[in-house]
Structures are given as structure tokens and as C-alpha cells.
Motif scaffolding. Structure first.
Motif, PDB file in Angstrom:
ATOM      1  N   MET A 147       0.844  -1.180   0.000  1.00 36.00           N
ATOM      2  CA  MET A 147       0.000   0.000   0.000  1.00 36.00           C
ATOM      3  C   MET A 147       0.885   1.238   0.000  1.00 36.00           C
ATOM      4  N   ASP A 148       0.556   2.190  -0.860  1.00 33.89           N
ATOM      5  CA  ASP A 148       1.289   3.460  -0.900  1.00 33.89           C
ATOM      6  C   ASP A 148       1.041   4.248   0.385  1.00 33.89           C
ATOM      7  N   GLN A 149       2.039   4.995   0.816  1.00 37.75           N
ATOM      8  CA  GLN A 149       1.898   5.851   1.991  1.00 37.75           C
ATOM      9  C   GLN A 149       1.245   7.160   1.560  1.00 37.75           C
ATOM     10  N   ARG A 150      -0.090   7.166   1.560  1.00 34.44           N
ATOM     11  CA  ARG A 150      -0.831   8.362   1.181  1.00 34.44           C
ATOM     12  C   ARG A 150      -2.246   8.275   1.721  1.00 34.44           C
ATOM     13  N   LEU A 151      -2.937   9.387   1.708  1.00 36.96           N
ATOM     14  CA  LEU A 151      -4.314   9.494   2.164  1.00 36.96           C
ATOM     15  C   LEU A 151      -5.097  10.166   1.050  1.00 36.96           C
ATOM     16  N   SER A 152      -6.234   9.590   0.665  1.00 35.99           N
ATOM     17  CA  SER A 152      -7.016  10.129  -0.437  1.00 35.99           C
ATOM     18  C   SER A 152      -8.237  10.916   0.029  1.00 35.99           C
ATOM     19  N   PHE A 153      -8.987  10.352   0.979  1.00 29.61           N
ATOM     20  CA  PHE A 153     -10.190  10.994   1.496  1.00 29.61           C
ATOM     21  C   PHE A 153     -10.152  11.013   3.015  1.00 29.61           C
ATOM     22  N   ILE A 154     -10.636  12.094   3.585  1.00 29.88           N
ATOM     23  CA  ILE A 154     -10.932  12.170   5.010  1.00 29.88           C
ATOM     24  C   ILE A 154     -12.443  12.323   5.061  1.00 29.88           C
ATOM     25  N   THR A 155     -13.132  11.365   5.666  1.00 27.54           N
ATOM     26  CA  THR A 155     -14.584  11.398   5.719  1.00 27.54           C
ATOM     27  C   THR A 155     -15.048  11.591   7.148  1.00 27.54           C
ATOM     28  N   LEU A 156     -15.865  12.611   7.346  1.00 29.64           N
ATOM     29  CA  LEU A 156     -16.452  12.886   8.648  1.00 29.64           C
ATOM     30  C   LEU A 156     -17.958  12.732   8.531  1.00 29.64           C
ATOM     31  N   VAL A 157     -18.571  12.093   9.520  1.00 32.85           N
ATOM     32  CA  VAL A 157     -20.012  11.896   9.542  1.00 32.85           C
ATOM     33  C   VAL A 157     -20.650  13.116  10.216  1.00 32.85           C
ATOM     34  N   VAL A 158     -21.663  13.697   9.555  1.00 36.36           N
ATOM     35  CA  VAL A 158     -22.312  14.899  10.071  1.00 36.36           C
ATOM     36  C   VAL A 158     -23.799  14.654  10.312  1.00 36.36           C
ATOM     37  N   GLY A 159     -24.343  15.365  11.283  1.00 33.05           N
ATOM     38  CA  GLY A 159     -25.739  15.198  11.651  1.00 33.05           C
ATOM     39  C   GLY A 159     -26.710  15.887  10.712  1.00 33.05           C
ATOM     40  N   ASP A 160     -26.365  17.074  10.223  1.00 29.07           N
ATOM     41  CA  ASP A 160     -27.250  17.848   9.353  1.00 29.07           C
ATOM     42  C   ASP A 160     -26.400  18.439   8.230  1.00 29.07           C
ATOM     43  N   LEU A 161     -26.478  17.831   7.062  1.00 31.82           N
ATOM     44  CA  LEU A 161     -25.612  18.240   5.951  1.00 31.82           C
ATOM     45  C   LEU A 161     -25.866  19.682   5.518  1.00 31.82           C
ATOM     46  N   GLU A 162     -27.094  20.153   5.595  1.00 28.66           N
ATOM     47  CA  GLU A 162     -27.390  21.534   5.190  1.00 28.66           C
ATOM     48  C   GLU A 162     -26.747  22.539   6.149  1.00 28.66           C
ATOM     49  N   VAL A 163     -26.792  22.266   7.442  1.00 26.26           N
ATOM     50  CA  VAL A 163     -26.117  23.131   8.418  1.00 26.26           C
ATOM     51  C   VAL A 163     -24.608  23.117   8.148  1.00 26.26           C
ATOM     52  N   THR A 164     -24.073  21.943   7.870  1.00 28.66           N
ATOM     53  CA  THR A 164     -22.650  21.806   7.559  1.00 28.66           C
ATOM     54  C   THR A 164     -22.291  22.579   6.293  1.00 28.66           C
ATOM     55  N   ARG A 165     -23.130  22.471   5.255  1.00 29.34           N
ATOM     56  CA  ARG A 165     -22.886  23.198   4.006  1.00 29.34           C
ATOM     57  C   ARG A 165     -22.876  24.703   4.247  1.00 29.34           C
ATOM     58  N   LYS A 166     -23.845  25.192   5.001  1.00 33.39           N
ATOM     59  CA  LYS A 166     -23.896  26.635   5.283  1.00 33.39           C
ATOM     60  C   LYS A 166     -22.630  27.096   5.990  1.00 33.39           C
ATOM     61  N   PHE A 167     -22.132  26.295   6.932  1.00 32.38           N
ATOM     62  CA  PHE A 167     -20.933  26.670   7.674  1.00 32.38           C
ATOM     63  C   PHE A 167     -19.716  26.741   6.746  1.00 32.38           C
ATOM     64  N   TYR A 168     -19.471  25.666   6.004  1.00 36.56           N
ATOM     65  CA  TYR A 168     -18.257  25.609   5.178  1.00 36.56           C
ATOM     66  C   TYR A 168     -18.354  26.478   3.917  1.00 36.56           C
ATOM     67  N   VAL A 169     -19.496  26.453   3.250  1.00 34.76           N
ATOM     68  CA  VAL A 169     -19.635  27.175   1.974  1.00 34.76           C
ATOM     69  C   VAL A 169     -19.978  28.644   2.213  1.00 34.76           C
ATOM     70  N   ASP A 170     -21.083  28.899   2.897  1.00 32.13           N
ATOM     71  CA  ASP A 170     -21.505  30.285   3.106  1.00 32.13           C
ATOM     72  C   ASP A 170     -20.630  31.005   4.129  1.00 32.13           C
ATOM     73  N   GLY A 171     -20.266  30.305   5.205  1.00 39.13           N
ATOM     74  CA  GLY A 171     -19.497  30.936   6.275  1.00 39.13           C
ATOM     75  C   GLY A 171     -18.012  31.054   6.005  1.00 39.13           C
ATOM     76  N   LEU A 172     -17.387  29.925   5.609  1.00 37.14           N
ATOM     77  CA  LEU A 172     -15.933  29.941   5.394  1.00 37.14           C
ATOM     78  C   LEU A 172     -15.541  30.233   3.953  1.00 37.14           C
ATOM     79  N   GLY A 173     -16.516  30.168   3.036  1.00 38.23           N
ATOM     80  CA  GLY A 173     -16.235  30.499   1.639  1.00 38.23           C
ATOM     81  C   GLY A 173     -15.608  29.376   0.833  1.00 38.23           C
ATOM     82  N   TRP A 174     -15.729  28.149   1.303  1.00 35.11           N
ATOM     83  CA  TRP A 174     -15.154  27.019   0.571  1.00 35.11           C
ATOM     84  C   TRP A 174     -16.002  26.686  -0.649  1.00 35.11           C
ATOM     85  N   GLU A 175     -15.353  26.161  -1.696  1.00 28.43           N
ATOM     86  CA  GLU A 175     -16.013  25.758  -2.939  1.00 28.43           C
ATOM     87  C   GLU A 175     -16.136  24.243  -2.983  1.00 28.43           C
ATOM     88  N   PRO A 176     -17.365  23.715  -3.029  1.00 27.58           N
ATOM     89  CA  PRO A 176     -17.517  22.256  -3.089  1.00 27.58           C
ATOM     90  C   PRO A 176     -17.009  21.688  -4.413  1.00 27.58           C
TER      91      PRO A 176
END
Length: 138
Positions: A1-30
Motif C-alpha cells: 500500500m502506498d503511503q498516502r491518504l485520499s479521502f478524510i470522511t467525517l459523519v455529520v448530523g445535518d448536511l445543510e447546516v454543515t454546508r452553510k458553515f463551510y460554503v456560506d461561512g468559510l467560503g469554501w467551494e464544493p
């Protein structure tokens, strides 16, 4: 196995609240947004942060994640300056971060503070003057 990481997956309770925080609040682009299911951000050349709705996690993995307390993981966002750390912590506070711990000088020579996203995942915001800290800067 190569020494690398491809995805970090976090389980969230409310995806819309999470989207608002990261996209609207922090300005991240999905990179990908499947409404109600998953939200993905390219966070490095070959690394994706995946925020996955709990019901889809349970369907695929088969077990409800443990809730309560602070999740035993931190994510880190390194910056080139101390002032950058303060700016990002303020941006997180403005975006509605539930918890912000002000930055402080650390015994290892850096400067860092923390904020929590809507699901309680802690983000360290850091200036790390050491070689490894500098190596992860864009």
C-alpha cells in the motif's frame, strides 16, 4: 500500500447546516454536493474532505457513530503567519463556529487556536515555523 491518504470522511448530523458553515461561512467551494447525502471539498492536490450525512454512513458502514463529547480527531489548517491564524479564527467565529479557542504561543514554537464546526469537529488553525509546518503551505 502506498503511503498516502485520499479521502478524510467525517459523519455529520445535518448536511445543510454543515454546508452553510463551510460554503456560506468559510467560503469554501464544493467539488461535489449530493444534496442530503454528501459534500466534498478538494483540500489538497490529491486529498478530499468528505462530509457525509449520518444516514448514508449507517447504510454503507452498518453502525451508528458514537455521539457526545469532543470527537477524538483534529483537522489542521496551517498558515504562513500568526496574523493569518487570527484572521481565520475570526472568520470561523463569524461563520457561527460553536467554539473558538483563541490562538496562543505554543511550547513547540508555533502559534495556534481551535474552532469547532457544526458537528463539533475541531479544526486547529496554526502557524508552524518548523520544516514540516512550512512544507504543507501552498
Amino acid at each position: 500500500m502506498d503511503q498516502r491518504l485520499s479521502f478524510i470522511t467525517l459523519v455529520v448530523g445535518d448536511l445543510e447546516v454543515t454546508r452553510k458553515f463551510y460554503v456560506d461561512g468559510l467560503g469554501w467551494e464544493p467539488e461535489l454536493h449530493e444534496v442530503g447525502e454528501v459534500l466534498m471539498f478538494r483540500v489538497a492536490d490529491k486529498v478530499v474532505l468528505s462530509l457525509w450525512a449520518e444516514s448514508f454512513f449507517v447504510e454503507e458502514v452498518g453502525k451508528t457513530p458514537t455521539r457526545g463529547g469532543v470527537p477524538p480527531i483534529t483537522l489542521a489548517h496551517n498558515l504562513a503567519t500568526r496574523a493569518g491564524v487570527d484572521t481565520v479564527l475570526e472568520q470561523a467565529r463569524t461563520a457561527g463556529a460553536a467554539h473558538v479557542r483563541e490562538a496562543t504561543e505554543r511550547e513547540w514554537g508555533g502559534y495556534s487556536g481551535y474552532f469547532a464546526d457544526p458537528d463539533g469537529f475541531r479544526w486547529e488553525v496554526a502557524y508552524n515555523p518548523g520544516a514540516i509546518g512550512q512544507s504543507v503551505l501552498p
